[in-house]
Design an enzyme around this catalytic site. Structure first.
Site, short mmCIF file in Angstrom:
data_model
loop_
_atom_site.label_atom_id
_atom_site.label_comp_id
_atom_site.label_asym_id
_atom_site.label_seq_id
_atom_site.Cartn_x
_atom_site.Cartn_y
_atom_site.Cartn_z
N CYS A 152 22.91 9.36 113.25
CA CYS A 152 23.07 10.68 113.89
C CYS A 152 23.74 10.55 115.25
CB CYS A 152 21.71 11.36 114.06
SG CYS A 152 20.87 11.69 112.50
N ASP A 212 34.68 35.86 108.84
CA ASP A 212 34.00 37.01 108.18
C ASP A 212 32.54 36.69 107.85
OD1 ASP A 212 34.16 35.29 106.02
OD2 ASP A 212 35.35 36.63 104.75
C1 BEZ Z 1 20.08 7.66 111.16
O1 BEZ Z 1 20.53 8.64 111.75
O2 BEZ Z 1 20.44 6.54 111.42
C2 BEZ Z 1 19.10 7.85 110.04
C3 BEZ Z 1 18.19 8.90 110.09
C4 BEZ Z 1 17.29 9.04 109.04
C5 BEZ Z 1 17.31 8.16 107.98
C6 BEZ Z 1 18.24 7.15 107.93
C7 BEZ Z 1 19.14 6.98 108.98
#
Ligand code: BEZ
Length: 220
Positions: A47, A136
């Site tokens: 993330c 829209d």
């Molecule tokens: C990550 O962002 O690295 C991750 C988050 C949840 C599960 C696996 C990876």
């Protein structure tokens, strides 16, 4: 049953809390496109790379009239601290809002929860979903990736280019299309209309004798 994963569905005008303050989705989107992309949790490795990539490419999204918005299942305070990590890791500040959804109420409403996988706290994991919402307010494309597979923001930009092109012209982008590359004329366009709109298009002769493989240069 209607679902937000159905293309053409109207995206809801949610009231959300973010690290930039409370927002309403429609007000934030304005007359632009909206890309809303979800994440399992703050302070997780994949993330962090995804948010960093989105932050680095934010000018490219803005140039296309796209407003970015993320969602992660933690608090506003966590988002603020995580944004500092993301900026340090990638060298780009997060200038777009990240929805705080610690309860997963929004993730559940938007169909972002994995039916099987659980996060470290034992709660349903939030998948990596991307909604592309047109001005829209209708959903025009949805990507869904599992938690262990990070997304390509180059591909997300490519999807924006394809969506914006095909919203304006009766063409469709072929496999492996890159912006500016040749496109296909949509099957709903008659040969007479194709000749008028795309006078230099090419038609491939096929064993079936059907003239459906019609390509043309990318319209401007
Ligand atoms: C990550 O962002 O690295 C991750 C988050 C949840 C599960 C696996 C990876």
């Amino acid at each position: 049953m209607s679902s937000l994963s159905n293309l053409g569905a109207v995206f809801p005008d949610l009231a959300v809390e973010t690290q930039l303050g409370p927002l309403r989705i429609y007000e934030y989107q304005g007359a632009d496109w909206l890309i809303l992309f979800s994440h399992p949790n703050d302070f997780t490795p994949v993330c962090t790379t995804e948010l960093g990539e989105a932050a680095a490419r934010a000018p490219a999204f803005a140039a296309r009239g796209v407003r970015l918005m993320a969602l992660s299942c933690d608090s506003v305070a966590d988002h603020v601290a995580w944004c500092a990590d993301i900026a340090a890791a990638r060298g780009a500040a997060v200038t777009f809002p990240i929805i705080a959804d610690a309860s997963r109420a929004i993730a559940a409403q938007l169909g972002m929860l994995d039916e099987e996988e659980r996060c470290a706290a034992g709660l349903p994991a939030t998948v990596r979903k991307v909604f592309f919402v047109a001005p829209d307010r209708r959903v025009r494309l949805v990507l869904v990736y599992p938690t262990a597979v990070g997304r390509s923001f180059a591909e997300i930009l490519r999807c924006v280019d394809a969506l914006q092109l095909t919203a304006k012209h009766p063409v469709a982008t072929p496999a492996e299309w890159a912006p500016g590359g040749p496109v296909m004329i949509q099957p709903t366009v008659s040969n007479a209309d194709a000749a008028a709109r795309f006078p230099r298009h090419a038609r491939v002769a096929l064993p079936s004798g059907r003239g459906y493989l019609r390509s043309t240069s990318c319209p401007r």
